[in-house]
Design a protein around this motif. Structure first.
Motif, short mmCIF file in Angstrom:
data_model
loop_
_atom_site.label_atom_id
_atom_site.label_comp_id
_atom_site.label_asym_id
_atom_site.label_seq_id
_atom_site.Cartn_x
_atom_site.Cartn_y
_atom_site.Cartn_z
N LEU A 230 0.82 -1.22 0.00
CA LEU A 230 0.00 0.00 0.00
C LEU A 230 0.85 1.26 0.00
O LEU A 230 0.45 2.29 -0.53
CB LEU A 230 -0.89 0.04 1.24
N LYS A 231 2.02 1.18 0.60
CA LYS A 231 2.90 2.34 0.72
C LYS A 231 3.70 2.62 -0.55
O LYS A 231 4.31 3.68 -0.68
CB LYS A 231 3.86 2.15 1.90
N PRO B 287 -9.06 3.03 3.94
CA PRO B 287 -8.94 4.38 3.40
C PRO B 287 -8.16 4.40 2.07
O PRO B 287 -7.17 3.69 1.91
CB PRO B 287 -8.16 5.13 4.48
N GLY B 288 -8.67 5.21 1.14
CA GLY B 288 -8.01 5.38 -0.15
C GLY B 288 -8.43 4.36 -1.19
O GLY B 288 -7.91 4.38 -2.31
N SER B 289 -9.36 3.48 -0.85
CA SER B 289 -9.74 2.45 -1.81
C SER B 289 -10.77 2.96 -2.81
O SER B 289 -11.61 3.81 -2.50
CB SER B 289 -10.28 1.20 -1.09
N GLU C 7 -12.24 3.02 7.54
CA GLU C 7 -12.93 4.28 7.34
C GLU C 7 -14.38 4.00 6.96
O GLU C 7 -14.67 2.99 6.33
CB GLU C 7 -12.22 5.01 6.19
N ILE D 98 -2.65 0.94 -6.63
CA ILE D 98 -4.08 1.24 -6.59
C ILE D 98 -4.76 0.22 -5.68
O ILE D 98 -4.58 -0.99 -5.84
CB ILE D 98 -4.72 1.15 -8.00
#
Length: 124
Positions: free
Chosen positions: A35-36, A57-59, A123, A41
């Motif tokens: 993820l980092k 988060p960020g998905s 989230e 994606i």
């Protein structure tokens, strides 16, 4: 590891230098490390209702159960980038990886145990 070129010469190859598809189910630790990485994606293939109840988060959410819509939305994504997929338990994301591989994606990683076993940040 070695491969042969067109003249049958043996060439050394490093693990990730192979020009082949990478589809794998990975642990939470590896998933979080991936993820980092730049250009990765994060793809949630659950339903909109599941996504709204909680997600990583960020998905980006694309419902795999809406098969034709899933294919249309995925078709416009950059095939050269690595994709981290997850669903509730791991079955849909594995199936989604298979479909994406057939569409030409080559760097696909699935979260072992899915969102149910996710211990990272969530989230709503």
């Amino acid at each position: 590891m070695c491969i042969r070129d067109s003249q049958q010469a043996i060439l050394p190859v490093k693990g990730n230098d192979l020009g082949v598809s990478r589809l794998s189910t990975v642990s939470q630790n590896k998933f979080q490390r991936l993820l980092k990485k730049k250009n990765t994606i994060l793809l949630d293939v659950r339903t909109e209702v599941e996504y709204k109840a909680g997600h990583i988060p960020g998905s980006l959410q694309i419902d795999f159960l809406k098969t034709e819509d899933f294919k249309k939305q995925v078709a416009v994504l950059d095939k050269s980038k690595p994709y981290l997929l997850y669903c509730r338990s791991g079955k849909r994301s594995k199936d989604a990886m298979t479909v994406m591989k057939e569409m030409g994606f080559t760097k696909l990683f699935d979260l072992q145990g899915g969102f149910n076993s996710w211990e990272g940040v969530k989230e709503q």
